[in-house]
Design a protein around this motif. Structure first.
Motif, PDB file in Angstrom:
ATOM      1  N   GLN A   1       0.773  -1.182   0.051  1.00  0.00           N
ATOM      2  CA  GLN A   1       0.141  -0.023   0.103  1.00  0.00           C
ATOM      3  C   GLN A   1       0.741   1.085   0.082  1.00  0.00           C
ATOM      4  O   GLN A   1       1.740   1.181   0.756  1.00  0.00           O
ATOM      5  CB  GLN A   1      -1.029  -0.048   1.233  1.00  0.00           C
ATOM      6  N   LYS A   2       0.498   1.989  -0.836  1.00  0.00           N
ATOM      7  CA  LYS A   2       1.231   3.443  -1.057  1.00  0.00           C
ATOM      8  C   LYS A   2       0.255   4.673  -0.965  1.00  0.00           C
ATOM      9  O   LYS A   2      -0.297   4.971  -1.846  1.00  0.00           O
ATOM     10  CB  LYS A   2       1.982   3.504  -2.372  1.00  0.00           C
ATOM     11  N   ALA A   3       0.259   5.113   0.408  1.00  0.00           N
ATOM     12  CA  ALA A   3      -0.708   6.506   0.503  1.00  0.00           C
ATOM     13  C   ALA A   3      -2.265   6.057   0.250  1.00  0.00           C
ATOM     14  O   ALA A   3      -2.781   4.984   0.921  1.00  0.00           O
ATOM     15  CB  ALA A   3      -0.144   7.504  -0.233  1.00  0.00           C
ATOM     16  N   ASP A   4      -2.650   6.527  -0.769  1.00  0.00           N
ATOM     17  CA  ASP A   4      -4.065   6.299  -1.108  1.00  0.00           C
ATOM     18  C   ASP A   4      -4.315   5.513  -2.214  1.00  0.00           C
ATOM     19  O   ASP A   4      -5.158   5.408  -2.956  1.00  0.00           O
ATOM     20  CB  ASP A   4      -4.726   7.626  -1.676  1.00  0.00           C
ATOM     21  N   HIS A   5      -3.285   4.424  -2.389  1.00  0.00           N
ATOM     22  CA  HIS A   5      -3.168   3.504  -3.820  1.00  0.00           C
ATOM     23  C   HIS A   5      -2.687   2.155  -3.241  1.00  0.00           C
ATOM     24  O   HIS A   5      -1.619   2.388  -2.190  1.00  0.00           O
ATOM     25  CB  HIS A   5      -3.195   4.004  -4.904  1.00  0.00           C
ATOM     26  N   VAL A   6      -2.916   1.308  -3.955  1.00  0.00           N
ATOM     27  CA  VAL A   6      -2.106  -0.014  -3.602  1.00  0.00           C
ATOM     28  C   VAL A   6      -1.414  -0.450  -4.827  1.00  0.00           C
ATOM     29  O   VAL A   6      -1.962  -0.019  -6.126  1.00  0.00           O
ATOM     30  CB  VAL A   6      -3.168  -1.244  -3.452  1.00  0.00           C
ATOM     31  N   GLU A   7      -0.492  -1.168  -4.746  1.00  0.00           N
ATOM     32  CA  GLU A   7       0.594  -1.573  -5.952  1.00  0.00           C
ATOM     33  C   GLU A   7       0.769  -2.833  -5.993  1.00  0.00           C
ATOM     34  O   GLU A   7       1.240  -3.609  -5.073  1.00  0.00           O
ATOM     35  CB  GLU A   7       1.817  -0.713  -5.726  1.00  0.00           C
TER      36      GLU A   7
ATOM     37  N   HIS B   1     -11.543   1.014 -12.963  1.00  0.00           N
ATOM     38  CA  HIS B   1     -11.314   1.218 -11.402  1.00  0.00           C
ATOM     39  C   HIS B   1     -10.325   2.258 -11.082  1.00  0.00           C
ATOM     40  O   HIS B   1      -9.746   2.439 -10.104  1.00  0.00           O
ATOM     41  CB  HIS B   1     -10.894  -0.264 -10.859  1.00  0.00           C
ATOM     42  N   HIS B   2     -10.295   3.219 -12.262  1.00  0.00           N
ATOM     43  CA  HIS B   2      -9.413   4.441 -12.357  1.00  0.00           C
ATOM     44  C   HIS B   2      -7.792   4.075 -11.675  1.00  0.00           C
ATOM     45  O   HIS B   2      -7.398   5.009 -11.147  1.00  0.00           O
ATOM     46  CB  HIS B   2      -9.969   5.483 -11.068  1.00  0.00           C
ATOM     47  N   GLY B   3      -7.611   2.915 -12.351  1.00  0.00           N
ATOM     48  CA  GLY B   3      -6.097   2.548 -11.974  1.00  0.00           C
ATOM     49  C   GLY B   3      -5.461   2.514 -13.241  1.00  0.00           C
ATOM     50  O   GLY B   3      -5.652   2.963 -14.366  1.00  0.00           O
ATOM     51  N   THR B   4      -4.000   2.087 -12.988  1.00  0.00           N
ATOM     52  CA  THR B   4      -3.204   2.027 -14.300  1.00  0.00           C
ATOM     53  C   THR B   4      -2.473   0.620 -14.173  1.00  0.00           C
ATOM     54  O   THR B   4      -2.109   0.064 -13.132  1.00  0.00           O
ATOM     55  CB  THR B   4      -1.964   3.118 -14.174  1.00  0.00           C
ATOM     56  N   VAL B   5      -2.142   0.061 -15.512  1.00  0.00           N
ATOM     57  CA  VAL B   5      -1.074  -0.829 -15.775  1.00  0.00           C
ATOM     58  C   VAL B   5      -0.142  -0.604 -16.254  1.00  0.00           C
ATOM     59  O   VAL B   5      -0.131  -0.022 -17.739  1.00  0.00           O
ATOM     60  CB  VAL B   5      -1.893  -2.181 -16.081  1.00  0.00           C
TER      61      VAL B   5
ATOM     62  N   THR C   1       9.988 -10.078 -17.401  1.00  0.00           N
ATOM     63  CA  THR C   1       8.978  -9.022 -17.383  1.00  0.00           C
ATOM     64  C   THR C   1       8.459  -8.682 -16.218  1.00  0.00           C
ATOM     65  O   THR C   1       8.297  -9.621 -15.248  1.00  0.00           O
ATOM     66  CB  THR C   1       7.820  -9.515 -18.447  1.00  0.00           C
ATOM     67  N   GLU C   2       8.215  -7.400 -15.819  1.00  0.00           N
ATOM     68  CA  GLU C   2       7.561  -7.239 -14.705  1.00  0.00           C
ATOM     69  C   GLU C   2       6.052  -6.242 -14.942  1.00  0.00           C
ATOM     70  O   GLU C   2       6.507  -5.233 -15.919  1.00  0.00           O
ATOM     71  CB  GLU C   2       8.325  -6.315 -13.680  1.00  0.00           C
ATOM     72  N   PHE C   3       4.903  -6.770 -14.543  1.00  0.00           N
ATOM     73  CA  PHE C   3       3.782  -6.034 -14.619  1.00  0.00           C
ATOM     74  C   PHE C   3       3.485  -5.309 -13.377  1.00  0.00           C
ATOM     75  O   PHE C   3       3.439  -5.698 -12.315  1.00  0.00           O
ATOM     76  CB  PHE C   3       2.599  -6.920 -15.010  1.00  0.00           C
ATOM     77  N   ILE C   4       3.093  -3.975 -13.435  1.00  0.00           N
ATOM     78  CA  ILE C   4       2.705  -3.104 -12.092  1.00  0.00           C
ATOM     79  C   ILE C   4       1.304  -2.396 -12.235  1.00  0.00           C
ATOM     80  O   ILE C   4       0.947  -1.694 -13.400  1.00  0.00           O
ATOM     81  CB  ILE C   4       3.873  -1.962 -11.929  1.00  0.00           C
ATOM     82  N   VAL C   5       0.427  -2.927 -11.270  1.00  0.00           N
ATOM     83  CA  VAL C   5      -1.078  -2.487 -11.570  1.00  0.00           C
ATOM     84  C   VAL C   5      -0.956  -1.703 -10.312  1.00  0.00           C
ATOM     85  O   VAL C   5      -0.910  -1.947  -9.040  1.00  0.00           O
ATOM     86  CB  VAL C   5      -1.902  -3.804 -11.381  1.00  0.00           C
ATOM     87  N   SER C   6      -1.391  -0.471 -10.266  1.00  0.00           N
ATOM     88  CA  SER C   6      -1.885   0.560  -9.438  1.00  0.00           C
ATOM     89  C   SER C   6      -3.323   0.975  -9.123  1.00  0.00           C
ATOM     90  O   SER C   6      -3.818   1.312 -10.212  1.00  0.00           O
ATOM     91  CB  SER C   6      -1.047   1.896  -9.494  1.00  0.00           C
TER      92      SER C   6
END
Length: 357
Positions: free
Chosen positions: A274-280, A330-334, A344-349
């Motif tokens: 968890q990073k402040a107001d979002h999860v990673e 969900h107003h997130g990013t990938v 490879t690394e995928f990052i979902v925020s």
């Protein structure tokens, strides 16, 4: 020097325009004056000076209106009709599916220039949409035709009574695999169509994301154990507001892809923080990797960074499209970080709480 000349030219043009306007007004009022003078003599009437001036003024405005109307019909009405006919023709062609039409009136009324710009923007957007539609149809046809051809060929081969039991079983497994691939393709297409229509049920609720991920990782255990992949998961206790069913599709696709493209004996690391107001969420593997020039394309529908490997693995190029679509809902990013041949690394925020409109 050039700027001064341009400014001087503009001033001269303005002076010329004002001079022409004054000449036009003077001509109309002069004509009105002589007309009224002739009329007074004709009817033998000598009006009061004030009345004469007032009548001259009215005659002048009347004459100006007539002249302007005539000039407008002679010079501007034709241009307006050409513009109007061009717009009607362009809209008719667009309605018939010709999206290559573009308008160019040159210098004309600013209102028409604005309409011209908007029509051209609309035609350009529809043309791009049509190109995407044609490309989508072509991709779908290709993805359907390939397994159908395989099924048809092996079904025909099974009619050979001389086939031994092992060969027959092999052909039947291929048919089953290709049928499963068709079913998966159909399922993903229906899900994407439903999400695109914005009519898909969206039921966000607050739940433990780490528990969902832990359960899904365990459900995929046979896949990574069979390939002797070392999978490590570091999941922080995290609550999130999201549609649990839709998000499960995201995690399953990302985990399955990592297992699919990681060789035997490879490594997969999954972290949730968890990073402040979002999860990673991060998932990193030691798989085949993705070339840099393909990393922006992998979220496109039916795009396959490695077509040969994807076909062997049974992919249809829709999984990451679903991932991106659901995450953005969900107003997130990938994002993806990768180097060809080095994993490879995928990052979902994702926001912890969805914005409520």
């Amino acid at each position: 020097m050039k700027e001064k000349l341009k400014l001087l030219l503009k001033v001269l043009i303005k002076i010329g325009q004002v001079s022409l306007m004054m000449l036009f007004i003077t001509s109309c009022w002069t004509a009105a004056y002589y007309f009224s003078y002739w009329l007074y003599n004709k009817i033998d009437w000598t009006p009061h000076h004030y009345v004469a001036q007032l009548l001259n003024l009215l005659f002048g405005f009347f004459l100006m209106g007539i002249v302007i109307q005539i000039i407008g019909r002679l010079f501007f009405h034709k241009k307006q009709k050409e513009v109007s006919d061009s717009m009607k023709n362009a809209l008719r062609r667009i309605a018939q599916g010709d999206f290559k039409v573009r308008l160019d009136f040159g210098r004309t009324d600013p209102r028409y220039e604005e309409l011209q710009t908007e029509i051209n923007i609309m035609a350009d957007g529809l043309e791009k949409l049509e190109e995407l539609r044609q490309e989508f149809i072509s991709d779908v046809s290709h993805e359907i035709q390939t397994p159908l051809t395989s099924i048809s060929g092996f079904a025909r081969a099974l009619q050979n009574e001389s086939l031994d039991s092992d060969t027959r079983t092999k052909y039947l497994r291929i048919i089953e695999s290709e049928s499963s691939r068709l079913s998966k393709l159909s399922e993903n297409l229906l899900r994407l169509a439903s999400l695109d229509s914005e009519k898909h049920p969206f039921e966000p609720k607050r739940y433990r994301l780490d528990r969902q991920l832990g359960s899904l990782i365990l459900s995929c255990e046979p896949q990574w154990v069979n390939k002797t992949i070392d999978l490590a998961a570091d999941l922080t206790d995290v609550y999130i507001e999201a549609d649990e069913d839709l998000m499960s599709q995201v995690w399953i696709n990302l985990i399955s892809n990592s297992i699919k493209f990681t060789p035997e004996g490879g490594q997969i690391d999954i972290t949730l923080s968890q990073k402040a107001d979002h999860v990673e969420f991060r998932i990193k593997d030691t798989g085949i990797g993705i070339a840099e020039d393909q990393q922006e394309l992998i979220f496109q529908r039916f795009y396959k960074a490695d077509k040969a490997r994807n076909r062997k693995a049974g992919g249809n190029g829709l999984g990451l499209s679903l991932v991106k679509k659901i995450v953005e809902m969900h107003h997130g990013t990938v994002k993806v970080k990768s180097e060809f041949g080095h994993g490879t690394e995928f990052i979902v925020s994702l926001p912890v709480t969805l914005p409520h409109l």
